[in-house]
Design an enzyme around this catalytic site. Sequence first.
Site, PDB file in Angstrom:
ATOM      1  N   CYS A   2     -30.847  30.903  -1.466  1.00 27.78           N
ATOM      2  CA  CYS A   2     -30.966  30.231  -2.592  1.00 27.78           C
ATOM      3  C   CYS A   2     -32.213  29.840  -3.268  1.00 27.78           C
ATOM      4  CB  CYS A   2     -31.393  28.659  -1.177  1.00 27.78           C
ATOM      5  SG  CYS A   2     -29.961  28.042  -0.648  1.00 27.78           S
ATOM      6  N   ARG A  27     -29.682  34.736  -6.254  1.00 25.43           N
ATOM      7  CA  ARG A  27     -29.371  34.272  -5.092  1.00 25.43           C
ATOM      8  C   ARG A  27     -28.301  33.474  -4.489  1.00 25.43           C
ATOM      9  NH1 ARG A  27     -35.223  34.890  -3.894  1.00 25.43           N
ATOM     10  NH2 ARG A  27     -35.290  33.438  -1.995  1.00 25.43           N
ATOM     11  N   TRP A  86     -26.957  29.092  -1.697  1.00 25.11           N
ATOM     12  CA  TRP A  86     -25.753  29.928  -0.819  1.00 25.11           C
ATOM     13  C   TRP A  86     -26.070  29.450   0.350  1.00 25.11           C
ATOM     14  CZ3 TRP A  86     -25.988  32.483   3.892  1.00 25.11           C
ATOM     15  CH2 TRP A  86     -25.265  33.597   4.013  1.00 25.11           C
ATOM     16  N   ASN A 112     -34.727  25.795  -0.097  1.00 30.35           N
ATOM     17  CA  ASN A 112     -34.234  27.211   1.000  1.00 30.35           C
ATOM     18  C   ASN A 112     -34.638  27.533   1.672  1.00 30.35           C
ATOM     19  OD1 ASN A 112     -33.836  29.838   0.913  1.00 30.35           O
ATOM     20  ND2 ASN A 112     -35.486  29.771  -0.322  1.00 30.35           N
ATOM     21  N   GLY A 113     -33.725  28.083   2.762  1.00 29.22           N
ATOM     22  CA  GLY A 113     -33.793  28.429   4.623  1.00 29.22           C
ATOM     23  C   GLY A 113     -33.181  27.414   5.620  1.00 29.22           C
ATOM     24  N   GLU A 506     -22.359  53.682   3.727  1.00 23.59           N
ATOM     25  CA  GLU A 506     -22.947  52.663   1.933  1.00 23.59           C
ATOM     26  C   GLU A 506     -21.617  52.839   1.291  1.00 23.59           C
ATOM     27  OE1 GLU A 506     -25.405  50.418   1.675  1.00 23.59           O
ATOM     28  OE2 GLU A 506     -25.364  51.328  -1.092  1.00 23.59           O
ATOM     29  N   LYS A 510     -20.380  49.578  -0.019  1.00 25.59           N
ATOM     30  CA  LYS A 510     -20.048  48.995  -1.540  1.00 25.59           C
ATOM     31  C   LYS A 510     -19.087  48.750  -1.764  1.00 25.59           C
ATOM     32  CE  LYS A 510     -22.974  48.325  -2.285  1.00 25.59           C
ATOM     33  NZ  LYS A 510     -24.486  49.190  -1.751  1.00 25.59           N
ATOM     34  N   GLU A 513     -18.165  44.872  -0.563  1.00 25.10           N
ATOM     35  CA  GLU A 513     -18.774  43.970  -1.075  1.00 25.10           C
ATOM     36  C   GLU A 513     -18.110  44.028  -2.224  1.00 25.10           C
ATOM     37  OE1 GLU A 513     -23.244  45.538  -1.892  1.00 25.10           O
ATOM     38  OE2 GLU A 513     -23.104  44.343  -1.093  1.00 25.10           O
ATOM     39  N   HIS A 529     -12.124  59.645  17.964  1.00 28.37           N
ATOM     40  CA  HIS A 529     -12.133  58.494  19.085  1.00 28.37           C
ATOM     41  C   HIS A 529     -11.994  56.537  19.321  1.00 28.37           C
ATOM     42  CE1 HIS A 529     -14.103  61.722  20.978  1.00 28.37           C
ATOM     43  NE2 HIS A 529     -15.656  61.602  19.632  1.00 28.37           N
ATOM     44  N   LYS A 629     -28.068  38.399  -3.033  1.00 27.47           N
ATOM     45  CA  LYS A 629     -28.727  39.511  -2.947  1.00 27.47           C
ATOM     46  C   LYS A 629     -29.458  39.645  -1.715  1.00 27.47           C
ATOM     47  CE  LYS A 629     -30.087  43.266  -5.683  1.00 27.47           C
ATOM     48  NZ  LYS A 629     -28.866  44.682  -5.199  1.00 27.47           N
TER      49      LYS A 629
HETATM   50  C1  AGP Z   1     -26.136  46.046  -0.880  1.00 28.87           C
HETATM   51  O1  AGP Z   1     -25.293  45.927  -1.286  1.00 28.87           O
HETATM   52  C2  AGP Z   1     -26.115  44.541   0.104  1.00 28.87           C
HETATM   53  N1  AGP Z   1     -26.479  43.614  -0.764  1.00 28.87           N
HETATM   54  C3  AGP Z   1     -27.579  44.147   1.224  1.00 28.87           C
HETATM   55  O2  AGP Z   1     -26.697  44.941   2.324  1.00 28.87           O
HETATM   56  C4  AGP Z   1     -28.161  44.588   0.789  1.00 28.87           C
HETATM   57  O3  AGP Z   1     -29.045  45.774   1.151  1.00 28.87           O
HETATM   58  C5  AGP Z   1     -29.042  43.820   2.235  1.00 28.87           C
HETATM   59  O4  AGP Z   1     -28.766  42.517   2.599  1.00 28.87           O
HETATM   60  C6  AGP Z   1     -30.777  43.719   2.593  1.00 28.87           C
HETATM   61  O5  AGP Z   1     -31.323  43.617   1.786  1.00 28.87           O
HETATM   62  P1  AGP Z   1     -32.731  43.669   1.267  1.00 28.87           P
HETATM   63  O6  AGP Z   1     -33.072  45.340   0.448  1.00 28.87           O
HETATM   64  O7  AGP Z   1     -33.865  43.072   0.019  1.00 28.87           O
HETATM   65  O8  AGP Z   1     -33.807  43.739   1.951  1.00 28.87           O
END
Ligand code: AGP
Length: 634
Positions: A2, A27, A86, A112-113, A506, A510, A513, A529, A629
Amino acid sequence: MCGIVGYLGQKSPVPLIVDSLRTLEYRGYDSAGVAYLDDESLLHVYKASGKLLNLEGILPNELRLPTLPAESVNGHRNIGIGHIRWATHGAATNVNAHPHTGSRQEIALVHNGIIENFYELRQELQAKGHQFVSETDTESVVQLLEHLAETETDFSKVILKALQKLQGAYALTVISKKFPNHLYAARHQAPLVVGVGKDQNGNDEYIVASDAVAIVNHTNRLIYLKDGEIVEISPAGLRIMNLQGEQVEPVIETISTDPLTIDKKGYKHFMLKEIYEQPDVVRNSLTGRLQSIHQPIWILGDTPEQEGRFDAHLSAINRIVIIGCGTSYNAGLVGKYFIEELVQLPVEVEAAGEFRYRNPFISDRDLVITMSQSGETADTLAALRLSHQKGAKVLTLTNREDSSMAREADFVMPVRAGVEVSVAATKSFTAQITALYLLGLSLAEKRQTLAPEQLESLKAELLKMPARIESVLHNTEPLQVLARKYGQARDVLFIARGVNFPVALEGALKLKEISYIHAEGYSGSELKHGPIAMLDSNVPVVSVLTKGPVFEKMISNCQEAKAREARLIGITNTPVPNELRDTFEDILEIPESVEHFSPMLTTIPLQLLAYYMAEYLGKDVDQPRNLAKSVTVE
Ligand code: AGP
């Protein structure tokens, strides 16, 4: 998550707030809303579910024009608040969108929160006759304000009393038709910045926002509120108090606005632009820190005193604990492989959300490193605070030097990626691992765990990495072909070993998401496993094969997958022997490098593969569904 904005000045508030909200869309984008007081102190609220565009679509024309309503009348200033959501409590609907108002429509609030005791407050207030309309935690706060305002005429006291009753995290902004010249904002465990500027006519104006990026087009004079601070802005100026009602002296900082400028620079998406920025990101990260192979590495790069203080601490530690979430966690894992091997110092990597709720063993002999692009992730910030309570010194690796983590950490190493707008982190990962490589090399240098020639050779290799990343970025056509070929896959596995194991995690993160394709990252050794049961001729397996101690092991893992008819895609920095090429349906070759630094190269094709697959599937690359983000709620 948010984003909130508040404005008080002489300009028309709504267009200004909408512009500022646009910079905060990273956000959240579940809904957007604005509220403002007109010249007769009537409260107007507009809100719409979905992206900011939907809100803009319902705004009356006069609210889109920056010049209307022109000057304020009756001595009233122009005042408004805005929100980008959000969703946490309640679905992404119009009714749950902020701003929220009390039953009598006198007060509007954005938040926000998460208010943890919202339910108790809601029941209490409902029993007193307040009619709730939304499912949000936020509505309890605005109803509480309205309730307290029934008996208290000083609105700052109303705010204070309400905040004293709240449990949880908040950054909020409030306006009231009874106090039309007053804008209130407060924070507790969620970021909030106040911009103090002047308009073209020299009149004072104030913008409150979750992030400086929403303010820097108007002023570079900022106040970063601290936890538990409340700001009251009125024609008399600005006043800050704490939760006990005591006055706090405002500290105005003048910041450089260049690094916060947001521009797609002709790329179709921010994500693609950010992927292509990576060679320069690494160059920037090395500048001033690794000048030549003969000079010592300089980590923090600010002052010799700061560097000296950090060095003194480094010599006293006997363990490193790296804490982060998502991509930052994955970057931390790369650091573990590298630092532990080179420095022979134990390195643990922890997911912040787990770390903070157990009773971890942390002492003053540990260096805790919090990794966070935003520097605001709630769980990582809480882990930083817990580490402090347990007596450890904290180094923050962050892309935002103005963030809460940077402010609270003992040492800050800016990762220098530049503003990252796309929700999917790309260049910040590369910047983070570059920072960890520098830290590892510096530790090896100070502790003399490597022979001087080995150290020099690694430094020389690191200096060559930007050019090698560039050459990976020059060969994207095969990845576009792969994206079309495998774009309809339901599941994709990513496998790698050693220092590239985090790259597999990673790559899968990617892809999930931004394309919503189910993807998992595994160590090649873990396949047998369990995950191997998933394999059949429909499942692509992306394998990262780098020259080094685990190359042959990875080849065996690929053959195990091939024997289950999986479709192997090899990303390799060394030619695959002819007799083994049949194992792979597709092979992409990337430049060779020492094993340690290979994640800087192997990551790039995986970022691009995710990007092109999402683009091929027509997904919203920069703003994937359900994500934000900056995750400032736990
Ligand atoms: C990665 O592509 C993400 N959107 C997410 O995992 C992100 O890395 C995570 O929320 C941590 O954010 P930060 O690095 O701002 O703490």
